[in-house]
Design a protein around this motif. Structure first.
Motif, PDB file in Angstrom:
ATOM      1  N   SER A  36      54.182  32.426  40.858  1.00  0.00           N
ATOM      2  CA  SER A  36      53.977  33.419  39.809  1.00  0.00           C
ATOM      3  C   SER A  36      52.524  33.451  39.349  1.00  0.00           C
ATOM      4  O   SER A  36      52.064  32.553  38.650  1.00  0.00           O
ATOM      5  CB  SER A  36      54.880  33.093  38.611  1.00  0.00           C
ATOM      6  N   SER A  37      51.825  34.509  39.735  1.00  0.00           N
ATOM      7  CA  SER A  37      50.444  34.649  39.267  1.00  0.00           C
ATOM      8  C   SER A  37      50.414  34.911  37.764  1.00  0.00           C
ATOM      9  O   SER A  37      49.504  34.464  37.068  1.00  0.00           O
ATOM     10  CB  SER A  37      49.730  35.764  40.025  1.00  0.00           C
ATOM     11  N   LYS A  38      51.422  35.608  37.242  1.00  0.00           N
ATOM     12  CA  LYS A  38      51.477  35.878  35.798  1.00  0.00           C
ATOM     13  C   LYS A  38      51.595  34.579  35.012  1.00  0.00           C
ATOM     14  O   LYS A  38      50.978  34.428  33.965  1.00  0.00           O
ATOM     15  CB  LYS A  38      52.645  36.799  35.474  1.00  0.00           C
ATOM     16  N   THR A  41      48.185  33.035  35.040  1.00  0.00           N
ATOM     17  CA  THR A  41      47.203  33.827  34.290  1.00  0.00           C
ATOM     18  C   THR A  41      47.205  33.458  32.811  1.00  0.00           C
ATOM     19  O   THR A  41      46.156  33.428  32.172  1.00  0.00           O
ATOM     20  CB  THR A  41      47.471  35.333  34.471  1.00  0.00           C
ATOM     21  N   ARG A  42      48.366  33.128  32.267  1.00  0.00           N
ATOM     22  CA  ARG A  42      48.454  32.751  30.851  1.00  0.00           C
ATOM     23  C   ARG A  42      47.583  31.549  30.518  1.00  0.00           C
ATOM     24  O   ARG A  42      47.186  31.371  29.380  1.00  0.00           O
ATOM     25  CB  ARG A  42      49.898  32.425  30.488  1.00  0.00           C
ATOM     26  N   LYS A  61      39.642  36.789  34.681  1.00  0.00           N
ATOM     27  CA  LYS A  61      41.078  36.500  34.645  1.00  0.00           C
ATOM     28  C   LYS A  61      41.904  37.559  35.380  1.00  0.00           C
ATOM     29  O   LYS A  61      42.811  37.239  36.151  1.00  0.00           O
ATOM     30  CB  LYS A  61      41.527  36.403  33.185  1.00  0.00           C
ATOM     31  N   GLU A  62      41.583  38.834  35.174  1.00  0.00           N
ATOM     32  CA  GLU A  62      42.343  39.928  35.784  1.00  0.00           C
ATOM     33  C   GLU A  62      42.197  39.932  37.309  1.00  0.00           C
ATOM     34  O   GLU A  62      43.177  40.068  38.036  1.00  0.00           O
ATOM     35  CB  GLU A  62      41.885  41.273  35.207  1.00  0.00           C
ATOM     36  N   SER A  65      44.025  37.027  38.837  1.00  0.00           N
ATOM     37  CA  SER A  65      45.461  37.299  38.855  1.00  0.00           C
ATOM     38  C   SER A  65      45.832  38.193  40.031  1.00  0.00           C
ATOM     39  O   SER A  65      46.830  37.953  40.720  1.00  0.00           O
ATOM     40  CB  SER A  65      45.889  37.957  37.546  1.00  0.00           C
ATOM     41  N   ASP A  66      45.019  39.223  40.285  1.00  0.00           N
ATOM     42  CA  ASP A  66      45.270  40.129  41.407  1.00  0.00           C
ATOM     43  C   ASP A  66      45.183  39.390  42.742  1.00  0.00           C
ATOM     44  O   ASP A  66      46.005  39.611  43.639  1.00  0.00           O
ATOM     45  CB  ASP A  66      44.276  41.295  41.396  1.00  0.00           C
ATOM     46  N   THR A  69      48.254  37.232  43.038  1.00  0.00           N
ATOM     47  CA  THR A  69      49.425  38.080  43.287  1.00  0.00           C
ATOM     48  C   THR A  69      49.497  38.449  44.758  1.00  0.00           C
ATOM     49  O   THR A  69      50.562  38.380  45.386  1.00  0.00           O
ATOM     50  CB  THR A  69      49.369  39.357  42.422  1.00  0.00           C
TER      51      THR A  69
END
Length: 130
Positions: A36-38, A41-42, A61-62, A65-66, A69
């Motif tokens: 889980s990349s989400k 990311t937290r 961070k964004e 995350s990509d 993912t």
């Protein structure tokens, strides 16, 4: 009597040390287990260094995350085992083995403590021959 006092002082010291020690968040381990990349990311800082299959990227961070993912979409995690985990002063790390449908990977995740929370600042994923 002297032995009892020493025993209780030792217990008190051990207890306080255990309470003061902050472990690497369990959610980080769960995120690797689930791919889980989400979840990761937290816990990322504003800037993260990703080293995936020898390709290094310094990302916000964004973007990080990509990238994760995309990696997890291509490499569905079937198992993640923690090999080593530790902390020292204001930093922590975990080393694990990730099994996917496309092979086995060694994962290194490095964290630093910011405002009493651990923040991911580097994730390294390398293919292994296990």
């Amino acid at each position: 009597m002297k032995k009892q006092v020493l025993f209780w002082l030792f217990c008190l010291w051990t207890g306080v040390a255990a309470l003061m020690a902050q472990e690497i968040p369990a959610e980080v381990l769960t995120a690797f287990q689930k791919g889980s990349s989400k979840g990761l990311t937290r816990y990322m800082g504003d800037k993260v260094e990703l080293v995936i299959l020898s390709k290094t990227t310094h990302a916000d961070k964004e973007m990080a995350s990509d990238i994760l993912t995309d990696f997890f979409a291509k490499n569905k995690v079937s198992r993640f085992d923690v090999r080593h985990q530790g902390k020292r002063n204001e930093s922590g790390f975990l080393v694990g083995t990730m099994q996917t449908g496309r092979g086995t990977y060694r994962v290194n995740c490095f964290l630093r403590k910011v405002n009493s929370n651990y923040i991911i600042h580097q994730i390294r994923i390398d293919k292994t021959n296990e």
